[in-house]
Design an enzyme around this catalytic site. Structure first.
Site, short mmCIF file in Angstrom:
data_model
loop_
_atom_site.label_atom_id
_atom_site.label_comp_id
_atom_site.label_asym_id
_atom_site.label_seq_id
_atom_site.Cartn_x
_atom_site.Cartn_y
_atom_site.Cartn_z
N ARG A 40 50.37 70.26 57.54
CA ARG A 40 49.89 70.63 58.88
C ARG A 40 50.31 69.63 59.96
O ARG A 40 49.87 69.75 61.08
CB ARG A 40 48.37 70.77 58.85
CG ARG A 40 47.91 71.94 57.99
CD ARG A 40 46.43 71.93 57.82
NE ARG A 40 45.99 70.64 57.31
CZ ARG A 40 44.74 70.30 57.09
NH1 ARG A 40 43.76 71.15 57.35
NH2 ARG A 40 44.42 69.12 56.61
N LYS A 148 45.24 67.36 39.92
CA LYS A 148 43.83 67.28 39.66
C LYS A 148 43.07 66.97 40.95
O LYS A 148 43.72 66.49 41.88
CB LYS A 148 43.52 66.25 38.58
CG LYS A 148 43.82 64.80 39.02
CD LYS A 148 43.28 63.82 38.03
CE LYS A 148 41.90 63.38 38.40
NZ LYS A 148 41.81 62.09 39.10
N ASP A 177 48.62 66.25 34.62
CA ASP A 177 47.71 65.16 34.26
C ASP A 177 48.64 63.99 34.03
O ASP A 177 49.35 63.94 33.03
CB ASP A 177 46.95 65.51 32.97
CG ASP A 177 45.92 64.45 32.64
OD1 ASP A 177 46.30 63.26 32.58
OD2 ASP A 177 44.73 64.78 32.46
N HIS A 178 48.65 63.06 34.97
CA HIS A 178 49.74 62.07 34.92
C HIS A 178 49.67 61.18 33.68
O HIS A 178 50.65 60.55 33.31
CB HIS A 178 49.85 61.28 36.22
CG HIS A 178 48.86 60.17 36.36
ND1 HIS A 178 47.58 60.34 36.80
CD2 HIS A 178 48.98 58.83 36.12
CE1 HIS A 178 46.95 59.18 36.83
NE2 HIS A 178 47.78 58.25 36.42
N LYS A 182 52.76 59.50 30.66
CA LYS A 182 52.97 58.10 30.24
C LYS A 182 53.59 58.09 28.85
O LYS A 182 53.11 58.74 27.93
CB LYS A 182 51.63 57.35 30.24
CG LYS A 182 51.04 57.13 31.63
CD LYS A 182 49.77 56.32 31.57
CE LYS A 182 49.00 56.37 32.88
NZ LYS A 182 49.39 55.38 33.86
N GLU A 216 39.77 49.54 34.99
CA GLU A 216 40.58 49.24 36.18
C GLU A 216 39.96 48.06 36.88
O GLU A 216 38.73 47.98 36.97
CB GLU A 216 40.58 50.44 37.14
CG GLU A 216 41.36 51.60 36.62
CD GLU A 216 41.39 52.72 37.66
OE1 GLU A 216 42.14 52.58 38.63
OE2 GLU A 216 40.64 53.69 37.50
N ASP A 235 36.51 62.02 37.42
CA ASP A 235 37.77 61.46 37.90
C ASP A 235 38.70 61.05 36.75
O ASP A 235 39.91 61.23 36.84
CB ASP A 235 37.47 60.24 38.78
CG ASP A 235 38.71 59.65 39.42
OD1 ASP A 235 39.45 60.43 40.04
OD2 ASP A 235 38.94 58.43 39.30
N HIS A 240 42.09 62.74 32.03
CA HIS A 240 42.97 61.78 31.35
C HIS A 240 42.44 61.37 29.97
O HIS A 240 43.18 61.36 28.99
CB HIS A 240 43.15 60.52 32.19
CG HIS A 240 43.59 60.79 33.60
ND1 HIS A 240 44.50 61.75 33.92
CD2 HIS A 240 43.24 60.20 34.79
CE1 HIS A 240 44.70 61.75 35.23
NE2 HIS A 240 43.94 60.83 35.78
N LYS A 341 35.66 51.32 36.95
CA LYS A 341 36.37 50.57 37.99
C LYS A 341 35.74 49.18 38.08
O LYS A 341 34.62 48.97 37.63
CB LYS A 341 36.23 51.31 39.33
CG LYS A 341 36.90 52.69 39.29
CD LYS A 341 37.54 53.03 40.59
CE LYS A 341 38.18 54.39 40.58
NZ LYS A 341 39.60 54.37 40.20
C1 BG6 Z 1 43.66 58.89 38.93
C2 BG6 Z 1 42.25 58.65 39.37
O1 BG6 Z 1 43.79 60.17 38.37
O2 BG6 Z 1 44.02 57.92 37.96
C3 BG6 Z 1 42.11 57.25 39.94
O3 BG6 Z 1 41.88 59.61 40.35
C4 BG6 Z 1 42.60 56.23 38.94
O4 BG6 Z 1 40.76 56.98 40.31
C5 BG6 Z 1 43.99 56.60 38.44
O5 BG6 Z 1 42.64 54.98 39.60
C6 BG6 Z 1 44.41 55.68 37.32
O6 BG6 Z 1 45.74 55.91 36.98
P1 BG6 Z 1 46.64 54.78 36.32
O7 BG6 Z 1 47.91 55.47 35.98
O8 BG6 Z 1 46.78 53.70 37.34
O9 BG6 Z 1 45.87 54.31 35.12
#
Ligand code: BG6
Length: 502
Positions: A40, A148, A177-178, A182, A216, A235, A240, A341
């Site tokens: 936008r 997501k 789903d990243h 990995k 994290e 989250d 994940h 976190k």
């Molecule tokens: C994301 C979450 O999907 O994954 C974040 O929304 C998180 O809160 C992140 O920090 C962590 O990803 P990675 O690859 O840094 O472990």
């Protein structure tokens, strides 16, 4: 052609464009590939290129020593179109732009639509794409990638699936789903199914318990507004971590194709024992929130002081769950999974704790601590480590623990692809193995929903933990007779047992 909705957002500049640049540099992009950003904001092609390529802080390092002509030819593959004030609008202008780029660059009407917008817009965007006949595969293939969070609960995930299925077939939908991108997560499959030494032991006869930690060191940063409505369970855990669990739990698939692997993953997720009664939920779940602290002399805000967070929020930034898997392989083996976190370090690992030998012949005090472990390190210091007992040289049979390890970093010749790079390439090639299928996502929500409901509607405590420590004081209560969580170091082979306190 990759068409990114929400292109002026952070993800495009931070992850997507750098991933595409890597693919470009490594020669993986098709010759006729172009990117069209849509959102936008009122930007021209040139403005957009400045923002996501030429002046991007995320590409600065990658561009070091690169010829200006290479950077320019990459930037020239990127275009932008303004959707106006609303995503739910008529996409005739967008369709015209797509058609003209298709004509000019010869993209054969092969399109990937990447939705990097709030999920509440997914269905409307899919509908508007479909109304322009852009989801039809009469000429060229059409794929839809969605980011997501995929739903907020089981009900909303089902609604979303139903909504998208009106406009795209399941085989066209790629739920990203990243973590699945990995390398080390994928290596779980290879470790298990390409070796004959692990799988015979991969069951209740030899495994005492399974522990997964996702820690994290960062807090919620600028995402307080989103995170406060989500929390650690939605989250990280629902997506994940349950994806990782499914790879640990699953049975060997018949083959390595997407459907076979995903069929087994769904079966694994469906075999997680759903906790429904308050007593079980109370005993097997812990939630907590970080509070202000000083880490290495630096003051760190508590969660409730973060921007965008309700000062009375009860949203969890730490979640620890114990559960069982109801099938032949895993009966009675506890799984302990935690995510948080503001922990002392950033680390994700799976630890398979094997049972002690059934008959101990070396009566060494502390022998129990020396049970075998397999540590699968997802990040950082990616690799695998086996802990096993060795004889201490000298008289008698004193046993010490030794490590046998493999590090991805030792493969100096190999470029390990970043998660988004691998996943985008797979989507271009039509390989959905590393994407979540609708039934997988729903099965994961089915397990998570009762926990969220219980936390919302009961007076289950939200504990506090100082930013920079390994969670709340009672975090170990979940582990019962087993003692404590393994608090991993940044380095795979180090057993620190440390924590940073104010
Ligand atoms: C994301 C979450 O999907 O994954 C974040 O929304 C998180 O809160 C992140 O920090 C962590 O990803 P990675 O690859 O840094 O472990």
């Amino acid at each position: 052609m990759l068409i990114i909705f929400g292109a002026s957002g952070d993800l495009t500049a931070r992850k997507l464009v750098p991933a595409i640049y890597n693919l470009f540099k490594e020669g993986h992009l098709p010759e006729h590939f172009v990117v069209l950003g849509a959102s936008r904001s009122n930007l021209s092609d040139a403005d957009f290129r400045q923002r996501v390529v030429l002046e991007s802080t995320y590409l600065k390092n990658k561009f070091k020593g690169e010829a200006a002509s290479v950077i320019e030819s990459f930037a020239n593959k990127i275009f932008y179109t303004d959707l106006g004030s609303d995503y739910d609008t008529d996409y005739t202008g967008l369709a015209d732009r797509i058609a003209s780029l298709n004509q000019e660059y010869g993209t054969d009407e092969n399109y990937i639509f990447y939705l990097s917008t709030p999920p509440s817009l997914y269905e409307a965007i899919a509908k508007n794409i479909c109304e322009q006949d852009l989801s039809s595969e009469a000429n060229g293939w059409k794929r839809l990638i969605v980011e997501k969070p995929f739903g907020y609960s089981l009900e909303s995930a089902k609604q979303l699936n139903k909504g998208l299925h009106q406009y795209f077939k399941e085989s066209q939908i790629y739920r990203i789903d990243h973590y699945l991108g990995k390398e080390t997560v994928q290596n779980l499959l290879v470790t298990r199914f390409a070796n004959s030494i692990f799988e015979p032991l991969w069951n209740r006869n030899y495994i005492h318990h399974v522990e997964i930690t996702n820690a994290e060191s960062g807090g919620v940063e600028k995402r307080g507004g989103y995170y406060d409505k989500s929390g650690a369970l939605r989250d990280m855990f629902q997506n994940h971590l349950l994806q990782i669990v499914s790879l640990v739990v699953m049975e060997p698939p018949i083959g390595a194709n997407a459907e076979e692997i995903r069929n087994e993953k769904v079966k694994a997720l469906k075999s997680l024992r759903i906790m429904r009664d308050a007593e079980t939920l109370h005993q097997n779940t812990i939630r907590a929130q970080y509070i202000a602290s000083t880490i290495d002399g630096e003051k760190v805000k508590g969660y409730r002081e973060e921007e965008g967070v309700d000062p009375e929020s009860t949203t969890e930034t730490y979640a620890a769950i114990k559960f069982f898997v109801d099938n032949w392989r895993w009966a009675d083996v506890p799984f302990y999974v935690r995510t948080a976190k503001r922990m002392p370090t950033k680390v994700t690992e799976v630890v398979i704790h094997f049972k002690s030998p059934h008959h101990q012949i070396f009566r060494d005090a502390g022998m129990n601590d020396k049970a075998n472990k397999l540590v699968i390190r997802i990040q950082p210091d990616e690799g695998i480590l086996i802990k096993f007992g060795v004889k201490v040289p000298g008289q008698g049979f004193k046993v010490e623990r030794a490590n046998l390890d493999f590090y991805y970093s030792s493969l100096t010749e190999t470029h390990v692809m970043e998660a988004y790079e691998r996943l985008l390439l797979d989507a271009m090639q039509g390989d959905a193995t590393l994407y979540a299928r609708a039934d997988e996502v729903e099965a994961a929500w089915e397990f998570v929903d009762p926990i969220l409901e219980y936390w919302k509607n009961s007076d289950e405590k939200v504990y506090g933990y100082s930013a920079g420590v390994w969670g709340p004081e009672n975090g170990d209560d979940l582990i019962e007779d087993l003692g404590t969580w393994r608090n991993p170091s940044e380095n795979l082979a180090e057993d620190p047992g440390f924590c940073v306190i104010c």
